[in-house]
Scaffold this motif. Structure first.
Motif, PDB file in Angstrom:
ATOM      1  N   ASN A   1       0.989  -1.285   0.119  1.00 32.59           N
ATOM      2  CA  ASN A   1       0.078   0.098   0.112  1.00 32.59           C
ATOM      3  C   ASN A   1       1.039   1.128   0.039  1.00 32.59           C
ATOM      4  O   ASN A   1       1.994   1.359   0.722  1.00 32.59           O
ATOM      5  CB  ASN A   1      -1.009  -0.158   1.137  1.00 32.59           C
ATOM      6  N   ARG A  94       0.296   0.050   7.526  1.00 26.69           N
ATOM      7  CA  ARG A  94      -0.961  -0.062   7.735  1.00 26.69           C
ATOM      8  C   ARG A  94      -1.689   1.152   8.599  1.00 26.69           C
ATOM      9  O   ARG A  94      -1.151   1.929   9.203  1.00 26.69           O
ATOM     10  CB  ARG A  94      -0.985  -0.965   8.868  1.00 26.69           C
ATOM     11  N   LYS A  95      -3.098   1.425   8.244  1.00 25.70           N
ATOM     12  CA  LYS A  95      -3.507   2.569   8.597  1.00 25.70           C
ATOM     13  C   LYS A  95      -3.628   3.001  10.232  1.00 25.70           C
ATOM     14  O   LYS A  95      -3.402   3.831  10.790  1.00 25.70           O
ATOM     15  CB  LYS A  95      -5.014   2.833   7.981  1.00 25.70           C
ATOM     16  N   ASP A  97      -1.453   1.617  12.024  1.00 26.50           N
ATOM     17  CA  ASP A  97      -0.256   2.042  12.818  1.00 26.50           C
ATOM     18  C   ASP A  97       0.241   3.429  12.732  1.00 26.50           C
ATOM     19  O   ASP A  97       0.462   4.253  13.470  1.00 26.50           O
ATOM     20  CB  ASP A  97       0.910   1.261  12.090  1.00 26.50           C
TER      21      ASP A  97
END
Length: 136
Positions: A1, A94-95, A97
Motif C-alpha cells: 500500500n 497499515r492505517k 499504525d
C-alpha cells in the motif's frame, strides 16, 4: 500500500517536499504536526534532517518510514530512535499504525487527538521528504 494513498484517508493538509534542504526551507515557514521521512532523501538521509530539527530545537516529531522492500539491515529501529525519531513505520504500511503514530505526535505537541479532529483549521503534518531509493 502506497503511503500517499494511505495519508489521503486522513483529513490533514499534507505537504510533500523532496530532500533535506527543501524540508528545512518549509519548516522555516510552516507550522506542522509531524514529519514522515524516508531513509534515503534526494540530497541526504533522514539523519541530517533529524539533526537539523533537534539543533534548531523544533518541537517536531519525526516518524521514519521504511521503503517498500527495504533490506532488513536498514530497518534499524533502535538507531532511528536513538537519534531522536518518534517512531518507525515499516512497509507494508497499515492505517492503524500510522493513525497511532500521528495521534502520539499530536499528543507530544500538546494537542489532544480529539481536539485536532474537531478543529476547523488543523495544523498540517509535513509528509516527506519523498522516499527515494538508495543511490547505487
Amino acid at each position: 500500500n502506497d503511503l500517499k494513498e494511505l495519508l489521503q484517508t486522513f483529513s490533514f493538509n499534507t505537504m510533500w517536499v523532496k530532500g533535506v534542504e527543501a524540508a528545512k526551507s518549509m519548516l522555516r515557514k510552516e507550522r506542522v504536526v509531524a514529519c514522515l521521512c524516508g531513509f534515503w532523501l534526494q540530497d541526504g538521509t533522514y539523519r541530517e534532517l533529524v539533526r537539523h530539527i533537534r539543533r534548531e530545537k523544533m518541537e517536531l516529531p519525526v516518524i521514519l518510514v521504511s521503503e517498500p522492500d527495504c533490506p532488513r539491515e536498514y530497518r534499524d529501529y533502535l538507531a532511528a530512535i536513538n537519534i531522536g525519531t518518534l517512531d518507525f513505520l515499516c512497509h507494508p504500511y497499515r492505517k492503524s499504525d500510522l493513525e497511532g503514530m500521528l495521534g502520539l505526535a499530536m499528543g507530544q505537541q500538546g494537542l489532544a487527538a480529539g481536539e485536532a479532529t474537531r478543529s476547523v483549521r488543523r495544523p498540517s503534518p509535513l509528509v516527506g521528504p519523498d522516499l527515494h531509493p538508495r543511490a547505487a
